[in-house]
Design a protein around this motif. Structure first.
Motif, PDB file in Angstrom:
ATOM      1  N   ASP A 142       1.940   3.530   4.374  1.00 14.06           N
ATOM      2  CA  ASP A 142       0.915   4.489   4.795  1.00 14.06           C
ATOM      3  C   ASP A 142      -0.019   3.874   5.832  1.00 14.06           C
ATOM      4  OD1 ASP A 142      -0.229   2.723   3.135  1.00 14.06           O
ATOM      5  OD2 ASP A 142      -1.379   4.173   1.959  1.00 14.06           O
ATOM      6  N   SER A 143       0.316   2.674   6.280  1.00 13.80           N
ATOM      7  CA  SER A 143      -0.386   1.948   7.338  1.00 13.80           C
ATOM      8  C   SER A 143      -1.842   1.653   6.992  1.00 13.80           C
ATOM      9  CB  SER A 143      -0.303   2.675   8.688  1.00 13.80           C
ATOM     10  OG  SER A 143      -1.330   3.596   8.822  1.00 13.80           O
ATOM     11  N   LYS A 144      -2.207   1.750   5.732  1.00 12.88           N
ATOM     12  CA  LYS A 144      -3.609   1.529   5.378  1.00 12.88           C
ATOM     13  C   LYS A 144      -3.844   0.163   4.738  1.00 12.88           C
ATOM     14  CE  LYS A 144      -6.280   5.381   4.331  1.00 12.88           C
ATOM     15  NZ  LYS A 144      -6.779   6.299   3.323  1.00 12.88           N
ATOM     16  N   TYR A 145      -2.807  -0.425   4.192  1.00 15.66           N
ATOM     17  CA  TYR A 145      -3.015  -1.671   3.455  1.00 15.66           C
ATOM     18  C   TYR A 145      -2.041  -2.748   3.938  1.00 15.66           C
ATOM     19  CZ  TYR A 145      -5.226   1.735   0.462  1.00 15.66           C
ATOM     20  OH  TYR A 145      -6.008   2.751   0.009  1.00 15.66           O
ATOM     21  N   ILE A 146      -2.406  -3.962   3.582  1.00 21.24           N
ATOM     22  CA  ILE A 146      -1.558  -5.103   3.908  1.00 21.24           C
ATOM     23  C   ILE A 146      -1.410  -5.924   2.634  1.00 21.24           C
ATOM     24  CG2 ILE A 146      -1.587  -7.311   5.107  1.00 21.24           C
ATOM     25  CD1 ILE A 146      -2.986  -5.763   7.383  1.00 21.24           C
ATOM     26  N   MET A 147      -0.182  -6.413   2.389  1.00 24.76           N
ATOM     27  CA  MET A 147       0.022  -7.288   1.243  1.00 24.76           C
ATOM     28  C   MET A 147       0.502  -8.629   1.744  1.00 24.76           C
ATOM     29  SD  MET A 147       2.002  -4.703  -1.172  1.00 24.76           S
ATOM     30  CE  MET A 147       3.119  -4.459   0.121  1.00 24.76           C
ATOM     31  N   CYS A 148       0.052  -9.672   1.096  1.00 22.38           N
ATOM     32  CA  CYS A 148       0.575 -10.965   1.473  1.00 22.38           C
ATOM     33  C   CYS A 148       0.832 -11.794   0.220  1.00 22.38           C
ATOM     34  CB  CYS A 148      -0.370 -11.679   2.423  1.00 22.38           C
ATOM     35  SG  CYS A 148      -1.911 -12.153   1.704  1.00 22.38           S
ATOM     36  N   GLY A 149       1.930 -12.519   0.253  1.00 21.29           N
ATOM     37  CA  GLY A 149       2.249 -13.409  -0.851  1.00 21.29           C
ATOM     38  C   GLY A 149       2.076 -14.841  -0.390  1.00 21.29           C
ATOM     39  N   SER A 150       1.460 -15.650  -1.218  1.00 18.61           N
ATOM     40  CA  SER A 150       1.166 -17.008  -0.755  1.00 18.61           C
ATOM     41  C   SER A 150       1.636 -18.050  -1.765  1.00 18.61           C
ATOM     42  CB  SER A 150      -0.321 -17.150  -0.464  1.00 18.61           C
ATOM     43  OG  SER A 150      -1.063 -16.635  -1.528  1.00 18.61           O
ATOM     44  N   ASP A 151       1.452 -19.280  -1.321  1.00 22.58           N
ATOM     45  CA  ASP A 151       1.929 -20.435  -2.065  1.00 22.58           C
ATOM     46  C   ASP A 151       1.369 -20.533  -3.471  1.00 22.58           C
ATOM     47  OD1 ASP A 151       3.776 -21.999  -1.066  1.00 22.58           O
ATOM     48  OD2 ASP A 151       2.448 -23.505  -0.174  1.00 22.58           O
ATOM     49  N   GLU A 152       0.112 -20.052  -3.628  1.00 22.78           N
ATOM     50  CA  GLU A 152      -0.517 -20.305  -4.919  1.00 22.78           C
ATOM     51  C   GLU A 152      -0.299 -19.134  -5.865  1.00 22.78           C
ATOM     52  OE1 GLU A 152      -2.058 -18.780  -2.651  1.00 22.78           O
ATOM     53  OE2 GLU A 152      -3.186 -17.518  -4.023  1.00 22.78           O
ATOM     54  N   MET A 153       0.900 -18.521  -5.774  1.00 23.47           N
ATOM     55  CA  MET A 153       1.451 -17.636  -6.797  1.00 23.47           C
ATOM     56  C   MET A 153       0.802 -16.255  -6.859  1.00 23.47           C
ATOM     57  SD  MET A 153       1.939 -20.392  -9.790  1.00 23.47           S
ATOM     58  CE  MET A 153       0.350 -21.145  -9.857  1.00 23.47           C
ATOM     59  N   ASN A 154      -0.023 -15.921  -5.866  1.00 20.38           N
ATOM     60  CA  ASN A 154      -0.684 -14.617  -5.895  1.00 20.38           C
ATOM     61  C   ASN A 154      -0.186 -13.726  -4.772  1.00 20.38           C
ATOM     62  OD1 ASN A 154      -2.459 -14.713  -8.092  1.00 20.38           O
ATOM     63  ND2 ASN A 154      -3.830 -16.056  -6.930  1.00 20.38           N
ATOM     64  N   ILE A 155      -0.248 -12.420  -5.073  1.00 18.99           N
ATOM     65  CA  ILE A 155      -0.022 -11.436  -4.019  1.00 18.99           C
ATOM     66  C   ILE A 155      -1.372 -10.784  -3.782  1.00 18.99           C
ATOM     67  CG2 ILE A 155       1.168  -9.320  -3.395  1.00 18.99           C
ATOM     68  CD1 ILE A 155       3.293 -10.176  -5.449  1.00 18.99           C
ATOM     69  N   ARG A 156      -1.798 -10.707  -2.540  1.00 19.94           N
ATOM     70  CA  ARG A 156      -3.124 -10.140  -2.262  1.00 19.94           C
ATOM     71  C   ARG A 156      -2.974  -8.835  -1.507  1.00 19.94           C
ATOM     72  NH1 ARG A 156      -4.226 -15.468  -2.452  1.00 19.94           N
ATOM     73  NH2 ARG A 156      -5.984 -15.968  -3.818  1.00 19.94           N
ATOM     74  N   LEU A 157      -3.876  -7.915  -1.838  1.00 17.88           N
ATOM     75  CA  LEU A 157      -3.877  -6.603  -1.206  1.00 17.88           C
ATOM     76  C   LEU A 157      -5.128  -6.507  -0.335  1.00 17.88           C
ATOM     77  CD1 LEU A 157      -2.330  -3.912  -1.234  1.00 17.88           C
ATOM     78  CD2 LEU A 157      -3.902  -3.138  -2.991  1.00 17.88           C
ATOM     79  N   TRP A 158      -4.921  -6.159   0.927  1.00 10.88           N
ATOM     80  CA  TRP A 158      -6.027  -6.069   1.891  1.00 10.88           C
ATOM     81  C   TRP A 158      -6.041  -4.687   2.512  1.00 10.88           C
ATOM     82  CZ3 TRP A 158      -8.626 -10.768   2.574  1.00 10.88           C
ATOM     83  CH2 TRP A 158      -7.946 -11.928   2.182  1.00 10.88           C
ATOM     84  N   LYS A 159      -7.219  -4.318   3.000  1.00 13.48           N
ATOM     85  CA  LYS A 159      -7.293  -3.109   3.821  1.00 13.48           C
ATOM     86  C   LYS A 159      -6.840  -3.477   5.232  1.00 13.48           C
ATOM     87  CE  LYS A 159     -11.651  -2.055   2.464  1.00 13.48           C
ATOM     88  NZ  LYS A 159     -12.946  -1.403   2.561  1.00 13.48           N
ATOM     89  N   ALA A 160      -6.094  -2.572   5.867  1.00 14.48           N
ATOM     90  CA  ALA A 160      -5.662  -2.860   7.234  1.00 14.48           C
ATOM     91  C   ALA A 160      -6.835  -2.744   8.198  1.00 14.48           C
ATOM     92  CB  ALA A 160      -4.562  -1.903   7.650  1.00 14.48           C
ATOM     93  N   ASN A 161      -7.770  -1.878   7.868  1.00 11.09           N
ATOM     94  CA  ASN A 161      -8.967  -1.722   8.683  1.00 11.09           C
ATOM     95  C   ASN A 161     -10.139  -2.173   7.827  1.00 11.09           C
ATOM     96  OD1 ASN A 161     -10.827  -1.029  10.511  1.00 11.09           O
ATOM     97  ND2 ASN A 161     -10.273   1.137  10.627  1.00 11.09           N
ATOM     98  N   ALA A 162     -10.707  -3.325   8.165  1.00  8.19           N
ATOM     99  CA  ALA A 162     -11.585  -4.020   7.220  1.00  8.19           C
ATOM    100  C   ALA A 162     -12.780  -3.195   6.761  1.00  8.19           C
ATOM    101  CB  ALA A 162     -12.076  -5.308   7.849  1.00  8.19           C
ATOM    102  N   SER A 163     -13.336  -2.376   7.664  1.00  2.84           N
ATOM    103  CA  SER A 163     -14.562  -1.676   7.283  1.00  2.84           C
ATOM    104  C   SER A 163     -14.308  -0.227   6.884  1.00  2.84           C
ATOM    105  CB  SER A 163     -15.544  -1.709   8.450  1.00  2.84           C
ATOM    106  OG  SER A 163     -14.941  -1.131   9.572  1.00  2.84           O
ATOM    107  N   GLU A 164     -13.073   0.123   6.700  1.00  4.27           N
ATOM    108  CA  GLU A 164     -12.746   1.507   6.370  1.00  4.27           C
ATOM    109  C   GLU A 164     -13.290   1.862   4.991  1.00  4.27           C
ATOM    110  OE1 GLU A 164      -8.654   2.155   5.874  1.00  4.27           O
ATOM    111  OE2 GLU A 164      -8.732   4.225   6.577  1.00  4.27           O
ATOM    112  N   LYS A 165     -13.761   3.098   4.877  1.00  2.00           N
ATOM    113  CA  LYS A 165     -14.221   3.551   3.565  1.00  2.00           C
ATOM    114  C   LYS A 165     -13.039   4.200   2.861  1.00  2.00           C
ATOM    115  CE  LYS A 165     -17.838   6.116   1.322  1.00  2.00           C
ATOM    116  NZ  LYS A 165     -17.711   7.522   0.972  1.00  2.00           N
ATOM    117  N   LEU A 166     -12.756   3.745   1.669  1.00  2.00           N
ATOM    118  CA  LEU A 166     -11.619   4.296   0.932  1.00  2.00           C
ATOM    119  C   LEU A 166     -12.068   5.549   0.195  1.00  2.00           C
ATOM    120  CD1 LEU A 166     -10.005   1.087  -0.496  1.00  2.00           C
ATOM    121  CD2 LEU A 166      -9.377   2.360   1.509  1.00  2.00           C
ATOM    122  N   GLY A 167     -11.104   6.339  -0.185  1.00  3.08           N
ATOM    123  CA  GLY A 167     -11.415   7.541  -0.947  1.00  3.08           C
ATOM    124  C   GLY A 167     -11.636   8.734  -0.044  1.00  3.08           C
TER     125      GLY A 167
END
Lengths: 615, 445
Positions: free
Chosen positions: B336-361
């Motif tokens: 939906d082009s709104k979020y970004i996921m990244c998986g990293s070395d320290e065993m976590n998957i992180r969820l980010w907003k694609a547009n940092a200041s966007e208001k969700l909802g």
């Protein structure tokens, strides 16, 4: 579909059949389109056969065109859907005819005042990205201005006017005549306040035109809602009052008293006493910058930021006592009138005046600048009243000698000029908004019971407030004010909540004092100087120009045309062409320079020793 | 005498009852709205400041893996489902709305090297260090059933990457060679090689679905056409490319994440010059994924940050990092082009907003209008120095910040040396090579 089968119907049923045979996928909008035709035929009033016939063939035609466009490989998107022309009036679902077919009429003339892009400037030659972006912006801007012009239809009020019956001079019409002729609500706007005790009065209307503040020389300060005649506060400050001014809203009031500047609220409670501003003679408030400009006896022009309470700058005008001050509402420049007949233009960003204009032989007594910032009216000790053009040239447009000379001047929102001369007020009018007032014949005159001491047109009301020795007079001046206010800027009818909301918004978009300059649109221009500077630095750092045109290399061609001789020839051709271009350009430049050097001085003005003061 | 005075009826300007909204008559005449440009400028400045104030991109961290996350996959049909494979052979399926793991399976011994979903979303494929390709059902096993793959293919060599065809029941793996598999068969339909090096990643083109791109450890990017038995062409770069990603909107454009800290966007019709070189990372770029709009892409790097680049800009518009995030190995932009996921070395998957200041909802229409207006203003005044400074400002971890400075010095020294060399040699003997051409070694067809 065929709820109303027609005996002996010829063409339309056939078409329907054909369509059924083809079995094309039916979209929901087509359903909507076709179903009501039948319904319309059955429900609608019985129409003549002729009309039906002209109606029937039209629809299949339309659908056919739709089909074609959908089938064709390149669907041609109409570039300007608004400008679709239908030669035949379209019918609505009910079968009624559109009385105004085609696109809405575009008021091109009215759109002119909403234009923001100067179209006379040429765009870049090349077909670059920047050019296409500029073209798109221009098209957008044109569309926006047209829409804004069309929205003028919705404006509710018409400006007032006063016309004499054939040959009658409007200046002869007295206030009592006007009061008798107009409606009660307007007649109530004419009143006199007899306040002989605390004599001569200065006055100021709030920006919405709803409130009036008055300050008498002998210490009387009052603020009232003059429309409802409700008094907000009335105090005596026990000190001479030189000037009085509302701050951004009617809740705050700045009073220049004998020694210091005081700020009161609308209950008459003293909020601040600003001792750094002393011996103030004149006050001006710049509403968009939240700056209170004060001119003092000591010759200082001081800018006080009222939102934070700090003095932004104090400028020494070096011209002695400052008695005459006005602001240009278009660009927030402060005009100071001096005793040597010059008017100087000041901005808080500069220590020196932006311009000095020699206006009069003798001191300047009064000044006023109209709301578009185009014209300045000045009057001097030489009994002259002059109107200057402020658009770059600072030349007088018209002048007139007055028997007494005007001590006070004021422009109305629609460009009427009022002058107070002794106990007489004269008002001149022009051709309309944005044109200078013609000083030939006055539009209205009025004699007061005392000498004029303060003069201001009420915003958004056809009223001129005059403060004089005997109190305050509210004069009726038809056609003075802008009839349609903008509710988000200055709303005379705003509620307390709306005012609070507006105040927050206005404070959030307070324009910094550094942005005050002669052309308020200069901020939107391209900063060419910095651009060139950066380009130069970049070239210096890189050691070459990355944007330079690459030298021409002829492309190799087929069939033996790529011999060394022909390559050299082609290369030579391009080089020669470039050289010729260069020569042409330099010739042109030389010619231009010659013409510029020859340009004679503007005729009609005798050279005088005072020319050196004109900048 | 004819006279008309301006006389307004207050009833037309104030609301009738307290339940009504206030009347706001408008007049757009420019003389009633002075200082248009300075006021808009101040509004734009405020909007830019607010954008930085509200820039809180981090949404959630999905923890549960017991080793570094090695690969991520999006579900083609469900926005809320994400699959991840870890370095210990474990595969987890996550529900993003609940932010919980809904299924875990021990898929392989050793690393899960790659994971991809079938285009219909009914099953997915994993490959691992145990030289197997396994196909799994997307839905979990029913009660009493054991967690078992639908199908297991035993290969001869280790597979390092897998991708599924966007329309047909075909998938591709890479390792020593690129293999194209039919889902129904246990041996590849065809195998393609060019050189002898191991291939690290293979990707199907989402539009021209028979096209493939792959990158090998001998520094080249090879393009294949599935319909013919031999590769199309390859481009050799300065350093190794880790992954490629095709632009989902422009069929011929792809971006390569390179070891030399840069990303290269290529037009496959002209491989000799990349369309754009994207520089900003300070360590090897490990993964890249396009936004579904095709206008931007996100890259994951060894420097413990992810960056978002516009396709046509060489500098990133955004950098995301946290104190705890280590080397980012994989990254995905949600459909939906709104979020970004990244998986990293320290065993976590992180969820980010694609547009940092966007208001969700859900936004009210007035909110939306205000946002649009502010957006337009920001765009209009974005070149003004004050606004540009605020909009560009990002806080960076000290390690990245100091490395940027260091690299700037290095680059400047190199440039100075080149200028000096040019100055002191025969004119034309030290040619000016543009940044784009500098990193391309050769194109082979």
């Amino acid at each position: 579909m065929e709820t109303a089968p027609k005996p002996g119907g010829d063409a339309p049923p056939k078409k329907n059949k054909l369509r059924a045979k083809r079995k094309k996928p039916r979209r929901y909008w087509e359903e909507e389109e076709t179903a009501p035709t039948a319904a319309g035929a059955s429900l609608g009033p019985p129409r003549s056969k002729k009309r039906k016939q002209e109606f029937r063939p039209q629809r299949p035609k339309n659908t056919y065109i739709q089909n074609k466009s959908r089938v064709s490989k390149k669907p041609q998107i109409p570039k300007k859907p608004r400008e679709r022309r239908n030669p035949e009036p379209q019918r609505t679902l009910s079968g009624a005819q559109d009385p105004f077919p085609g696109p809405a009429p575009a008021p091109v003339e009215a759109a002119r005042k909403f234009r923001r892009i100067d179209k006379s400037k040429k765009l870049l030659h090349s077909k670059s990205k920047a050019r296409s972006r500029l073209e798109a912006a221009e098209a957008e801007e044109e569309e926006a201005s047209l829409r804004a012009a069309r929205s003028e239809l919705l404006l509710a009020e018409e400006p007032g006017f006063l016309e004499g019956e054939d040959g009658e001079d409007t200046a002869k019409i007295r206030q009592t005549d006007i009061v008798e002729a107009v409606d009660i609500a307007s007649a109530a706007k004419h009143f006199d306040l007899n306040l002989r005790q605390f004599g001569p009065y200065r006055l100021n209307y709030s920006r919405t035109g709803r409130h009036l503040a008055l300050g008498g020389r002998r210490g009387h300060v009052a603020a009232l809602d003059w429309v409802t005649k409700k008094l907000m506060c009335e105090i005596n400050v026990m000190e001479a009052v030189r000037d009085i001014r509302f701050l951004h809203s009617e809740a705050l009031l700045a009073v220049a008293q004998n020694r210091w500047l005081h700020i009161y609220d609308n209950q008459g409670i003293e909020l601040h006493c600003i001792r750094r501003c002393d011996r103030i003679t004149q006050l001006e408030f710049l509403p968009f910058h939240f700056l209170l400009a004060t001119a003092s006896e000591t010759g200082f022009l001081t800018y006080l930021d009222v939102s934070v309470g700090k003095i932004v700058t104090a400028l020494n005008a070096r011209a002695g006592r400052l008695d005459v001050m006005t602001q240009n509402p278009y660009n927030a420049i402060i005009h100071l009138g001096h005793s040597n007949g010059t008017v100087s233009l000041w901005s808080p960003a500069m220590k020196e005046p932006l311009a000095k204009i020699l206006c009069h032989r003798g001191g300047v007594r009064a000044m006023a600048v109209d709301s578009t910032g185009t014209y300045m009216a000045t009057s001097g000790l030489d009994h002259q009243l002059k109107i200057f053009d402020l658009r770059g040239t600072f030349q007088p447009l018209s002048s007139r000698t007055l028997p007494q000379g005007a001590g006070h001047l004021a422009f109305s929102q629609r460009g009427l000029l009022a002058a107070g001369m002794g106990d007489v007020v004269n008002i001149w009018s022009g051709q309309g908004k944005g044109s200078p007032p013609s000083l030939e014949k006055p539009y209205l005159t009025h004699r007061l019971s005392g000498h004029v001491h303060g003069l201001q047109f009420c915003p958004f009301e056809d009223v001129l407030g005059v403060g004089h020795n005997g109190g305050i007079t509210s004069m009726l001046v038809p056609g003075a004010a802008e009839p349609n206010f903008d509710g988000l800027e200055n709303n005379p009818y705003r509620s307390r909540k709306q005012r609070q909301e507006w105040e927050v918004k206005a404070l959030l978009e307070k324009v910094p004092a550094e942005l005050i300059c002669l052309d308020p649109r200069a901020l939107a221009e391209v900063d060419v100087i910095t651009l060139e500077q950066e380009k130069k630095e970049r070239i210096e750092r890189l050691g070459y120009d990355p944007e330079a045109k690459a030298p021409f290399h002829p492309k190799p061609k087929q069939k033996g045309r790529s011999s060394t001789a022909s390559l050299v020839k082609r290369k030579r051709k391009v080089m020669d062409e470039e050289h010729r271009d260069k020569v042409r350009q330099s010739l042109k430049q030389k010619q231009q320079q010659k013409e510029d050097g020859k340009k004679p001085k503007p005729t009609g003005t005798r050279s005088s020793a005072l020319d050196r003061f004109m900048h | 005498m004819k006279v008309k005075m301006l006389s307004r009826n207050p009833d037309n300007y104030v609301r009738e009852t307290k339940l009504d909204i206030q009347r706001v008559p408008r007049n757009y005449d420019p003389t009633l709205h002075p200082f248009e440009v300075p006021r808009e400028y101040v509004r734009a400045l405020n909007a830019t400041k607010l954008e930085r104030v509200f820039a809180k991109p981090f949404l959630a961290s999905l923890d549960g893996h017991r080793d570094g996350v090695n690969c991520l996959a999006k579900h083609p049909k469900s926005l809320a489902t994400v699959l991840s494979g870890a370095c210990d052979g474990e595969v987890k399926i996550w529900n993003l709305t609940k932010r919980k793991c809904i299924r875990t399976m021990q898929a392989h011994e050793g690393f899960v090297r790659g994971i991809c979903t079938r285009f219909c979303g009914s099953s997915f494929f994993t490959i691992g260090d145990d030289k197997t390709v396994k196909q799994w059902k997307m839905d979990g096993p029913s009660y009493g059933e054991e967690e078992e793959p639908l199908q297991t293919i035993l290969g001869k060599t280790v597979y390092t990457g897998i991708d599924h065809h966007w329309k047909e029941a075909v998938f591709a793996t890479c390792g020593q060679q690129v293999d194209i598999w039919d889902e129904q068969r246990t041996s590849p339909i065809c195998s393609m090689t060019w050189g002898f090096d191991s291939i690290s990643s293979v990707k199907f083109n989402p539009i021209e679905t028979f096209l493939l791109g792959s990158c090998a450890s001998d520094r080249n990017i090879v393009l294949y056409d599935m319909r013919q038995a031999t590769p199309l062409k390859k481009v050799i770069l300065d350093m190794r490319t880790n992954t490629v990603c095709w632009n989902p909107m422009e069929a011929f454009v792809f971006t390569a994440a390179n070891e030399d800290y840069n990303l290269y966007t290529f037009d496959m019709r002209a491989l000799d010059t990349p369309v754009m070189v994207h520089m900003d990372h300070v360590s090897a770029v490990l993964d890249v994924d396009y936004s579904p709009t095709g206008k931007e892409f996100v890259s994951a790097s060894f420097d413990k940050s992810i960056r978002i680049f516009p396709v046509n800009k060489s500098r990133s518009r955004e950098v995301y990092h946290t104190k705890r995030m280590q080397h980012v190995i994989c990254v995905k932009w949600t459909s939906d082009s709104k979020y970004i996921m990244c998986g990293s070395d320290e065993m976590n998957i992180r969820l980010w907003k694609a547009n940092a200041s966007e208001k969700l909802g859900v936004l009210t229409s007035r909110e939306k209008a205000a946002m649009d207006y502010n957006q337009k203003l920001k765009e209009k005044f974005k070149h003004y120095p004050q606004i540009k400074r605020i909009a560009r400002h990002r806080h960076l971890p000290k390690s990245i910040y100091s490395q940027i400075l260091e690299q700037r010095v290095m680059k400047e020294a190199r440039r100075r040396k080149e200028v000096n060399r040019r100055k002191h040699s025969k004119p034309g003997s030290v040619p000016i090579v543009s940044e784009k051409k500098k990193h391309i070694v050769a194109v082979v067809k």
